[in-house]
Design a protein around this motif. Structure first.
Motif, PDB file in Angstrom:
ATOM      1  N   VAL A   1      52.807  52.403  36.299  1.00  0.00           N
ATOM      2  CA  VAL A   1      53.863  52.784  37.244  1.00  0.00           C
ATOM      3  C   VAL A   1      53.785  51.929  38.500  1.00  0.00           C
ATOM      4  N   LEU A   2      52.566  51.643  38.972  1.00  0.00           N
ATOM      5  CA  LEU A   2      52.412  50.758  40.134  1.00  0.00           C
ATOM      6  C   LEU A   2      52.984  49.374  39.838  1.00  0.00           C
ATOM      7  N   CYS A   3      52.677  48.853  38.658  1.00  0.00           N
ATOM      8  CA  CYS A   3      53.217  47.533  38.287  1.00  0.00           C
ATOM      9  C   CYS A   3      54.736  47.560  38.207  1.00  0.00           C
ATOM     10  N   LEU A   4      55.278  48.616  37.596  1.00  0.00           N
ATOM     11  CA  LEU A   4      56.728  48.707  37.466  1.00  0.00           C
ATOM     12  C   LEU A   4      57.393  48.810  38.835  1.00  0.00           C
TER      13      LEU A   4
ATOM     14  N   SER B   1      35.624  48.042  38.317  1.00  0.00           N
ATOM     15  CA  SER B   1      35.784  48.210  39.763  1.00  0.00           C
ATOM     16  C   SER B   1      35.854  46.881  40.497  1.00  0.00           C
ATOM     17  N   LEU B   2      35.464  45.786  39.845  1.00  0.00           N
ATOM     18  CA  LEU B   2      35.475  44.474  40.499  1.00  0.00           C
ATOM     19  C   LEU B   2      36.726  43.660  40.168  1.00  0.00           C
ATOM     20  N   ILE B   3      37.544  44.120  39.210  1.00  0.00           N
ATOM     21  CA  ILE B   3      38.697  43.336  38.762  1.00  0.00           C
ATOM     22  C   ILE B   3      39.681  43.115  39.906  1.00  0.00           C
ATOM     23  N   PHE B   4      39.952  44.162  40.665  1.00  0.00           N
ATOM     24  CA  PHE B   4      40.921  44.040  41.761  1.00  0.00           C
ATOM     25  C   PHE B   4      40.471  42.986  42.774  1.00  0.00           C
ATOM     26  N   LEU B   5      39.202  43.053  43.197  1.00  0.00           N
ATOM     27  CA  LEU B   5      38.708  42.096  44.191  1.00  0.00           C
ATOM     28  C   LEU B   5      38.682  40.674  43.643  1.00  0.00           C
ATOM     29  N   LEU B   6      38.232  40.520  42.406  1.00  0.00           N
ATOM     30  CA  LEU B   6      38.182  39.182  41.818  1.00  0.00           C
ATOM     31  C   LEU B   6      39.580  38.573  41.739  1.00  0.00           C
ATOM     32  N   THR B   7      40.565  39.375  41.338  1.00  0.00           N
ATOM     33  CA  THR B   7      41.951  38.865  41.261  1.00  0.00           C
ATOM     34  C   THR B   7      42.465  38.505  42.648  1.00  0.00           C
ATOM     35  N   GLU B   8      42.154  39.333  43.637  1.00  0.00           N
ATOM     36  CA  GLU B   8      42.623  39.065  45.004  1.00  0.00           C
ATOM     37  C   GLU B   8      42.074  37.739  45.525  1.00  0.00           C
ATOM     38  N   LYS B   9      40.769  37.508  45.340  1.00  0.00           N
ATOM     39  CA  LYS B   9      40.174  36.258  45.817  1.00  0.00           C
ATOM     40  C   LYS B   9      40.659  35.056  45.015  1.00  0.00           C
TER      41      LYS B   9
ATOM     42  N   LEU C   1      43.478  47.723  28.686  1.00  0.00           N
ATOM     43  CA  LEU C   1      44.800  47.826  29.289  1.00  0.00           C
ATOM     44  C   LEU C   1      44.710  47.993  30.803  1.00  0.00           C
ATOM     45  N   LEU C   2      43.738  48.791  31.254  1.00  0.00           N
ATOM     46  CA  LEU C   2      43.582  49.012  32.688  1.00  0.00           C
ATOM     47  C   LEU C   2      43.190  47.728  33.409  1.00  0.00           C
ATOM     48  N   ARG C   3      42.317  46.922  32.799  1.00  0.00           N
ATOM     49  CA  ARG C   3      41.938  45.642  33.405  1.00  0.00           C
ATOM     50  C   ARG C   3      43.147  44.710  33.504  1.00  0.00           C
ATOM     51  N   CYS C   4      43.931  44.644  32.448  1.00  0.00           N
ATOM     52  CA  CYS C   4      45.100  43.749  32.451  1.00  0.00           C
ATOM     53  C   CYS C   4      46.148  44.225  33.457  1.00  0.00           C
ATOM     54  N   LEU C   5      46.391  45.533  33.517  1.00  0.00           N
ATOM     55  CA  LEU C   5      47.375  46.062  34.452  1.00  0.00           C
ATOM     56  C   LEU C   5      46.925  45.886  35.903  1.00  0.00           C
ATOM     57  N   THR C   6      45.631  45.992  36.147  1.00  0.00           N
ATOM     58  CA  THR C   6      45.116  45.775  37.507  1.00  0.00           C
ATOM     59  C   THR C   6      45.383  44.353  37.960  1.00  0.00           C
ATOM     60  N   MET C   7      45.126  43.382  37.091  1.00  0.00           N
ATOM     61  CA  MET C   7      45.405  41.983  37.443  1.00  0.00           C
ATOM     62  C   MET C   7      46.900  41.760  37.646  1.00  0.00           C
ATOM     63  N   CYS C   8      47.714  42.384  36.798  1.00  0.00           N
ATOM     64  CA  CYS C   8      49.166  42.227  36.920  1.00  0.00           C
ATOM     65  C   CYS C   8      49.673  42.835  38.227  1.00  0.00           C
ATOM     66  N   ALA C   9      49.143  44.012  38.600  1.00  0.00           N
ATOM     67  CA  ALA C   9      49.581  44.665  39.840  1.00  0.00           C
ATOM     68  C   ALA C   9      49.216  43.834  41.063  1.00  0.00           C
ATOM     69  N   GLU C  10      48.024  43.268  41.068  1.00  0.00           N
ATOM     70  CA  GLU C  10      47.622  42.445  42.207  1.00  0.00           C
ATOM     71  C   GLU C  10      48.445  41.171  42.281  1.00  0.00           C
TER      72      GLU C  10
END
Length: 1013
Positions: free
Chosen positions: A618-621, A449-457, A570-579
């Protein structure tokens, strides 16, 4: 008047009209005369006689209001003054108090008013309710009235709260204020008040009830519901009542959050101001000004955004000294101790820092007092994030353990948000923060749950896109393929064989040594030399075997990368890629690094069995295709397939991606996609084959666009509300941005907006409501599209079967919407030339054509009514054409209501000479005391009074006839109701002149009556 203490009743009423007269002296003088009379009957009759002159005036004239005030003061002057209550005195003087309370004059006035409340004159009913309201309100707090009189007043006012006129209902509701019994669940007054709040169409009546209703567990939900009233003034008063009368502890957490969420995001500035200046200070006052305690009363973990908005409103009302005094408890490092961290204080810390950060240079000094330097905070953040425990499968089943982890994750999220407030201009501090963020993203123990915020900052601290791509790609590589030390697998058979060999060698060495000793003892030196050489070979063999065993048991120094493909990784990597893709500029070209991520990570994940992984892929694509038109052409078909076949959440993600691609590249993308396949080169010099191939590609692209529109149209009929809402929002965007122009699709959206099935879909209703207004006001071309969709929409509603939800839609309301959307004056840049043909002209011609097609159809009356509400231009050609059509309609239409409407239209379209002749025949009417406006001397503005049974026809320039609800709203004056939004006041001189013109003197009426008698 014979003396000051014996004033005549007539003179008292005449002097009471003057505002400057002292009413207390008038009351004392008239009361002195009343007390001297033995027979009070004549006094009562004469008093009521003069009171009637004021009661027949409906308009709120100053002189009449002064007379009403005088009557109330005089009637209540017979009440005994309030005294301290004592139980013994109550028992002894009970009979005397009852006699004093039931004074003959007061009882006579009440009886007269109650006998008059059913008269046909609305002015008298209004004054009756007003007098009863003021009489009851002017009595002492501990006053008592007879039970029979109480019941009569109660019954009369219960009838009057259902009166036809809003002002009567307002006064009746206010009169019942002191008749409420909040502890009685069956109290008729409370039930009547709740019914009014739910059903009364007049906003001022609802406001009047809100201002006087008693708070109880039964009435509280009704008052809370008025915070969502359609009228701004009602919502504003509802929040004021809740602030003044309801304690914060009387509300549930859900009710508190809902009040703040709706109030702070209300469309009205006045309502938001009331929430900030009245409701929140009232709650804080009851909590001794403790902001942290206020947050405890809210669900900050699940409603963080509402809590942040609340804190912003609270902090805005505080001075700088109060802000620094009320700051959270920080240690010497300007940090909250780890043991003292809670959801409330960390959220308040974040809000306080963001508040100071927004102040710019002014708040920089204050920010330094509540936040440490970047390096210190980075170390503090690293410790807090590493302290978040990782639960096993067994621990996840324990709710207490799960709740503890969720709390720690929420605290970590707020601490990560605080990075935006740090001063990262200093190189060392910024590098330390970047290092911590990269470390936490690479750690497998970091919660997902923190991956998105950490990548954003992290990306916010790196301005260059290429550096961002490189950094995130390295982190994804470390997470997906972590470095591991390679060790050879241990073979048990080989190990056993080596142990056996080692044992054999050891035994042979021992035997050889024993034989060597025997040979030396026997002095066989040649044999001993041979044995010594063999022993050396055996020891070398033994050492070799020992080394082999040691090497096989020790790990190798080599490091290898092992790819991980579990869903969580995979979900952690895709979250970073999407951000990363979201933060990248649209101008940045996709390089080999992004292409490699697409090939190795995104595309394979679309076929993953885990739904969350597929959704993020799909979000990344979808985000990646926005950066490259070629990539969009390649994967458009894949997104279309996903939008129709996968789970609902993933279908919505694919649908958003498709809508975004159409918004960015347009529907031309589909034709280019269809024609992007290379054709073999033509050997013939003639280019007809090439032209045919190009035409076929274009036709194929059009078919693709039609298939997409068909798919979206099917989604509008979906039973899944989220998919339906997302489709409607996407179509609204496409239409508004000009990517498509379809009257049929616009008609579908209008029908969807009115469909009762979507009544609970707040987001859909709000989105389409805003879209219709913005789209129609944008340009004349948009209004023409709306006009094209008018008849298809109306026909669909008229032909809807009885079992369809569309059969419940009010067609009149739909027609009014189309008329308002196509009104020329509603354009953002209206055309100043009145002579130009407008959209309403075309709509009028269409309506006439529909009526001529079938003059006996039931919808002809609807079309005729619509014609009278159109704003037609002054173009001579249009006027003549419409007149010709209307004259044809008058001859074929048989319905009388339609004929009146058509004749009205013909009159409006007639020449000015004919209008002048018609207007000159109208007669001026004398001024009535109940008229709201004085008669005008301009004959062009006067109209005839309609006879009973006839409909009044007014001549307007094209404006709509005000509805009954609007008329009733204008009648109510809202007396004794708190002020609504402030309005511009005229100058004192203009106000004085207006008062002089509208001033009504009752003396003329009184003297005329006296002369006649």
């Amino acid at each position: 008047m014979t003396a000051d203490n014996e004033i005549d009743i007539k003179e008292a009423f005449q002097r009471a009209q003057k505002g400057h007269n002292n009413k207390a002296k008038l009351v004392a003088s008239l009361k002195s005369r009343y007390n001297k009379l033995e027979d009070k009957t004549l006094f009562h009759e004469e008093f009521v006689h003069y009171l009637k002159y004021a009661m027949i005036v409906y308009k709120r004239e100053p002189s009449v209001e002064s007379v009403i005030e005088f009557v109330v003061r005089f009637a209540t002057s017979f009440q005994s003054p309030p005294r301290a209550e004592d139980e013994e005195e109550e028992q002894q003087e009970e009979e005397e108090e009852e006699e004093e309370d039931d004074h003959p004059f007061l009882s006579f006035i009440f009886n007269f008013l109650l006998e008059s409340h059913k008269v046909s004159s609305h002015a008298v009913r209004f004054r009756v309710c007003q007098l009863i309201n003021k009489l009851l309100g002017s009595m002492a707090e501990n006053a008592q009235i007879d039970d029979d009189l109480f019941d009569r007043i109660h019954q009369a006012m219960l009838v009057r709260v259902t009166d036809k006129f809003p002002n009567v209902r307002i006064q009746a509701a206010l009169a019942m204020t002191r008749l409420q019994q909040p502890k009685d669940a069956e109290c008729p007054t409370i039930n009547a008040f709740m019914l009014i709040l739910e059903n009364d169409c007049n906003a001022e009546v609802r406001r009047a009830v809100l201002s006087c209703i008693a708070m109880s567990p039964l009435t509280l939900p009704k008052v809370l519901k008025r915070t969502r009233d359609i009228k701004e003034t009602v919502r504003k008063l509802a929040y004021q009542v809740l602030a003044d009368k309801v304690h914060i502890k009387a509300l549930t957490i859900a009710q508190r959050v809902s009040l703040l969420q709706q109030g702070l995001s209300d469309t009205s500035e006045a309502v938001r101001e009331v929430v900030c200046s009245r409701l929140l200070p009232a709650w804080l006052q009851r909590l001794d000004g403790d902001v942290i305690e206020l947050l405890h009363r809210l669900d900050v973990e699940n409603c963080a955004e509402t809590a942040l908005d609340t804190l912003k409103a609270v902090l805005r009302n505080m001075s700088t000294e109060e802000l620094l005094e009320n700051r959270v408890q920080l240690d010497s490092r300007r940090l909250i101790p780890v043991d003292s961290l809670s959801c409330e204080n960390v959220l308040y810390w974040r809000s306080l820092c963001e508040f100071f950060k927004k102040k710019g240079d002014e708040g920089e000094e204050m920010l330094e007092q509540v936040l440490p330097d970047a390096a210190t905070y980075a170390q503090y953040l690293s410790g807090c994030l590493k302290a978040v425990p990782v639960l096993s499968e067994e621990q996840r089943a324990d709710f207490n353990q799960l709740e503890l982890v969720m709390t720690k994750e929420f605290i970590s999220q707020q601490l990560i948000h605080l990075i935006a407030c740090l001063d990262t201009n200093e190189e060392g501090g910024r590098k330390r923060v970047l290092a911590v963020l990269q470390e936490m993203l690479a750690l497998p123990q970091t919660p997902s749950s923190l991956i998105f915020l950490l990548t954003e900052k992290l990306l916010a601290l790196i301005p260059d896109d290429h550096k961002r791509i490189q950094t995130v790609a390295e982190i994804i590589s470390d997470v997906r393929e972590p470095i591991m030390e390679a060790s050879r697998p241990l073979d048990e058979a080989e190990s056993r064989r080596q142990q056996v060999q080692l044992a054999e060698v050891k035994v042979r060495v021992l035997e050889a040594k024993q034989t060597l000793e025997e040979c030396i003892a026997a002095q066989e030196f040649n044999r001993a030399a041979e044995l010594k050489s063999s022993i050396t070979d055996l020891e070398n063999r033994r050492n070799q075997i020992i080394q082999e065993i040691a090497e096989s048991s020790q790990p190798a120094d080599k490091e290898t990368r092992t790819e991980k493909s579990d869903p969580e990784t995979l979900l952690r990597c895709l979250t970073m890629c999407a951000e990363l893709l979201k933060q990248m500029s649209m101008k940045t070209r996709l390089g080999p690094t992004i292409s490699a991520l697409m090939t190795s990570l995104v595309l394979p994940s679309i076929a993953n069995a885990h739904p969350a992984v597929r959704n993020m892929a799909v979000l990344c694509l979808g985000t990646c295709t926005l950066h490259s038109k070629e990539l969009a052409k390649t994967h458009m078909v894949l997104l279309l397939q996903i939008a129709q076949l996968d789970e609902v959440k993933i279908r919505i993600s694919a649908l958003r991606a498709i809508i975004d691609l159409l918004l960015v590249f347009g529907f031309q993308l589909l034709s280019e996609t269809a024609g992007s396949q290379p054709a073999p080169p033509s050997q013939s010099p003639d280019k007809q084959e090439d032209d045919m191939a190009a035409a076929a590609a274009v036709e194929k692209g059009e078919d693709t666009a039609q298939s997409i529109l068909m798919m979206l149209s099917e989604f509008l009929d979906s039973e899944v509300s989220d998919l339906r809402t997302e489709t409607a929002e996407g179509l609204a965007k496409l239409i508004y941005m000009g990517r498509m122009s379809s009257s049929k699709m616009l008609s579908r959206l209008v029908l969807l907006w009115y469909n009762p099935v979507t009544e609970d879909d707040t987001r859909l209703r709000h989105c389409l409501g805003v879209f219709f207004q913005l789209y129609a006001r944008e340009s004349r071309a948009h209004q023409e599209v709306v006009e094209d969709s008018f008849l298809p929409t109306v026909r669909t509603l008229l032909n809807a079967p009885a079992t369809s939800p569309l059969a419940e839609v009010d067609i009149t309301n739909v027609v009014e919407l189309f008329v308002e959307l196509t009104r020329p004056s509603s354009l953002i840049k209206p055309n100043l030339l009145k002579q130009e043909v407008c959209v309403h002209d075309y709509l009028a011609v269409r309506l006439c054509g529909e009526m001529l097609n079938d003059p006996t159809a039931p919808e002809v009356r609807l079309y005729a009514k619509t014609l009278s509400s159109l704003d037609l231009s002054r173009d001579e050609t249009v006027r003549k054409d419409l007149l010709s059509l209307l004259q044809q309609l008058v001859q074929v239409v048989k319905d009388r209501v339609c004929l009146r409407a058509l004749e009205k239209m013909i009159y409006q379209l007639a020449d000015s000479k004919e209008q002048t002749e018609l207007l000159s025949a109208s007669a001026l009417q004398p001024l009535d005391v109940n008229a709201d406006e004085p008669a005008t001397d301009d004959p062009s503005k006067s109209t005839k009074r309609a006879k009973r049974g006839q409909r009044k026809v007014c001549v307007a320039k094209g404006g709509r006839k005000p509805s009954r609800r609007a008329e009733s709203s204008e009648e109510s004056d809202g007396e004794n109701v708190p002020e609504s939004a402030a309005v511009l006041r005229p100058s004192r001189r203009a106000k004085t002149a207006a008062l002089e013109k509208t001033k009504l003197d009752l003396n003329t009426l009184i003297n005329q009556e006296a002369n006649v008698s």
